[in-house]
Motif scaffolding. Structure first.
Motif, PDB file in Angstrom:
ATOM      1  N   SER A   3       0.820  -1.215   0.000  1.00 53.33           N
ATOM      2  CA  SER A   3       0.000   0.000   0.000  1.00 53.33           C
ATOM      3  C   SER A   3       0.852   1.263   0.000  1.00 53.33           C
ATOM      4  N   THR A   4       2.159   1.122  -0.088  1.00 49.84           N
ATOM      5  CA  THR A   4       3.062   2.258  -0.061  1.00 49.84           C
ATOM      6  C   THR A   4       2.946   3.059  -1.358  1.00 49.84           C
ATOM      7  N   LYS A   5       2.701   4.372  -1.228  1.00 43.27           N
ATOM      8  CA  LYS A   5       2.619   5.233  -2.409  1.00 43.27           C
ATOM      9  C   LYS A   5       3.969   5.853  -2.745  1.00 43.27           C
ATOM     10  N   TYR A   6       4.650   6.357  -1.719  1.00 47.69           N
ATOM     11  CA  TYR A   6       5.922   7.039  -1.936  1.00 47.69           C
ATOM     12  C   TYR A   6       6.952   6.531  -0.936  1.00 47.69           C
ATOM     13  N   ILE A   7       8.179   6.492  -1.392  1.00 48.86           N
ATOM     14  CA  ILE A   7       9.307   6.209  -0.517  1.00 48.86           C
ATOM     15  C   ILE A   7      10.091   7.507  -0.412  1.00 48.86           C
ATOM     16  N   LEU A   8      10.313   7.964   0.812  1.00 50.68           N
ATOM     17  CA  LEU A   8      10.987   9.234   1.049  1.00 50.68           C
ATOM     18  C   LEU A   8      12.373   8.992   1.605  1.00 50.68           C
ATOM     19  N   GLY A   9      13.355   9.587   0.982  1.00 51.58           N
ATOM     20  CA  GLY A   9      14.711   9.577   1.499  1.00 51.58           C
ATOM     21  C   GLY A   9      15.037  10.955   2.037  1.00 51.58           C
ATOM     22  N   LEU A  10      15.312  11.064   3.343  1.00 49.51           N
ATOM     23  CA  LEU A  10      15.591  12.339   3.981  1.00 49.51           C
ATOM     24  C   LEU A  10      17.088  12.501   4.163  1.00 49.51           C
ATOM     25  N   TYR A  32      10.018  11.072  -8.152  1.00 49.31           N
ATOM     26  CA  TYR A  32       8.748  11.796  -8.251  1.00 49.31           C
ATOM     27  C   TYR A  32       8.976  13.289  -8.072  1.00 49.31           C
ATOM     28  N   ASP A  33       9.643  13.673  -6.983  1.00 51.90           N
ATOM     29  CA  ASP A  33       9.912  15.084  -6.731  1.00 51.90           C
ATOM     30  C   ASP A  33      10.970  15.204  -5.637  1.00 51.90           C
ATOM     31  N   VAL A  34      11.533  16.399  -5.511  1.00 50.74           N
ATOM     32  CA  VAL A  34      12.526  16.690  -4.485  1.00 50.74           C
ATOM     33  C   VAL A  34      12.054  17.934  -3.738  1.00 50.74           C
ATOM     34  N   TYR A  35      12.073  17.867  -2.413  1.00 53.13           N
ATOM     35  CA  TYR A  35      11.626  18.970  -1.567  1.00 53.13           C
ATOM     36  C   TYR A  35      12.811  19.464  -0.742  1.00 53.13           C
ATOM     37  N   ALA A 127      -6.133  22.047   0.588  1.00 53.04           N
ATOM     38  CA  ALA A 127      -5.071  21.734   1.544  1.00 53.04           C
ATOM     39  C   ALA A 127      -3.819  21.308   0.783  1.00 53.04           C
ATOM     40  N   PRO A 128      -2.666  21.879   1.111  1.00 53.71           N
ATOM     41  CA  PRO A 128      -1.445  21.482   0.413  1.00 53.71           C
ATOM     42  C   PRO A 128      -0.999  20.086   0.821  1.00 53.71           C
ATOM     43  N   ARG A 129      -0.361  19.379  -0.108  1.00 51.58           N
ATOM     44  CA  ARG A 129       0.164  18.046   0.181  1.00 51.58           C
ATOM     45  C   ARG A 129       1.625  18.217   0.593  1.00 51.58           C
ATOM     46  N   VAL A 130       1.912  17.856   1.814  1.00 51.64           N
ATOM     47  CA  VAL A 130       3.260  17.965   2.335  1.00 51.64           C
ATOM     48  C   VAL A 130       3.770  16.548   2.588  1.00 51.64           C
ATOM     49  N   MET A 131       4.873  16.198   1.939  1.00 48.21           N
ATOM     50  CA  MET A 131       5.428  14.857   2.113  1.00 48.21           C
ATOM     51  C   MET A 131       6.007  14.682   3.515  1.00 48.21           C
ATOM     52  N   ASP A 132       6.802  15.656   3.959  1.00 51.83           N
ATOM     53  CA  ASP A 132       7.407  15.617   5.283  1.00 51.83           C
ATOM     54  C   ASP A 132       7.551  17.057   5.754  1.00 51.83           C
ATOM     55  N   ALA A 135      10.842  19.116   5.609  1.00 52.16           N
ATOM     56  CA  ALA A 135      11.371  19.619   4.338  1.00 52.16           C
ATOM     57  C   ALA A 135      11.287  21.141   4.267  1.00 52.16           C
ATOM     58  N   THR A 136      10.473  21.756   5.117  1.00 49.22           N
ATOM     59  CA  THR A 136      10.400  23.214   5.152  1.00 49.22           C
ATOM     60  C   THR A 136      11.345  23.799   6.191  1.00 49.22           C
ATOM     61  N   ASN A 137      12.030  22.940   6.930  1.00 49.86           N
ATOM     62  CA  ASN A 137      12.872  23.422   8.007  1.00 49.86           C
ATOM     63  C   ASN A 137      14.340  23.063   7.817  1.00 49.86           C
ATOM     64  N   ASP A 138      14.663  21.768   7.864  1.00 48.63           N
ATOM     65  CA  ASP A 138      16.080  21.400   7.869  1.00 48.63           C
ATOM     66  C   ASP A 138      16.405  20.114   7.115  1.00 48.63           C
ATOM     67  N   ARG A 139      15.475  19.498   6.443  1.00 51.35           N
ATOM     68  CA  ARG A 139      15.728  18.244   5.743  1.00 51.35           C
ATOM     69  C   ARG A 139      15.529  18.413   4.240  1.00 51.35           C
ATOM     70  N   PHE A 140      16.255  17.618   3.493  1.00 49.08           N
ATOM     71  CA  PHE A 140      16.149  17.571   2.035  1.00 49.08           C
ATOM     72  C   PHE A 140      15.533  16.226   1.699  1.00 49.08           C
TER      73      PHE A 140
END
Length: 178
Positions: A3-10, A32-35, A127-132, A135-140
């Protein structure tokens, strides 16, 4: 099927994240995208993102505004209610320039705003979709679409090798302490 949609690497460093993008692309894993919390120069070219066409829309909206007001002023001051002011001719183009410029800027700015909201689906009330949130503070964050035909464990291992501090799935979370 997972059921996993996205895999996030921080990642905690932009250079390590850029190395991770290279590693994923070398192994033919679609990103998919980079934040990122700040702009990173050269990331658009690396991800293959095309230049925005918002400037073309601004030009067209500006032309529409200029044409609209020029036509209205011409109609009002030449055909509908011609007035002789100081002996000038009715169709004095230098008098039309300031209002034509202002309306061109007005139409271009509103048109760009509406076009941007329409193209990015960021209209008011959505509502905005926020992955993590980090990503708006200190993670890529590198988001990988997990619906592909690549095994999730392979993607997880590649992200670990690339230097990801944390790897998140929808249903589980891996943390590497390197």
């Amino acid at each position: 099927m997972s059921s996993t949609k996205y895999i996030l690497g921080l990642f905690d460093d932009p250079d390590v994240m850029m190395h991770g993008i290279d590693k994923l692309q070398k192994n033919s894993i679609p990103i998919y995208d980079v934040y990122t919390p700040m702009p990173i120069h050269g990331i658009e070219a690396k991800l293959g993102i095309k230049d925005s066409r918002l400037g073309y829309a601004a030009f067209l909206f500006g032309c529409l505004g200029g044409t609209t007001i020029f036509s209205l002023v011409y109609y009002f001051l030449v055909h509908d209610w011609p007035m002789n002011i100081g002996g000038k001719p009715y169709f004095a183009v230098p008098d039309f320039i300031p209002v034509t410029f202002e309306w061109s800027v007005l139409f271009a700015s509103f048109g760009m705003a509406f076009t941007f909201f329409y193209s990015t689906h960021l209209f008011p009330g959505r509502a905005p979709r926020v992955m993590d949130l980090r990503a708006t503070n200190d993670r890529f964050v590198i988001a990988i679409d997990a619906k592909g035909n690549i095994a999730h464990d392979d993607i997880t291992n590649l992200l670990k090798e690339a230097g990801a501090v944390e790897i998140k799935h929808n249903d589980r979370k891996y943390v590497s302490y390197e």
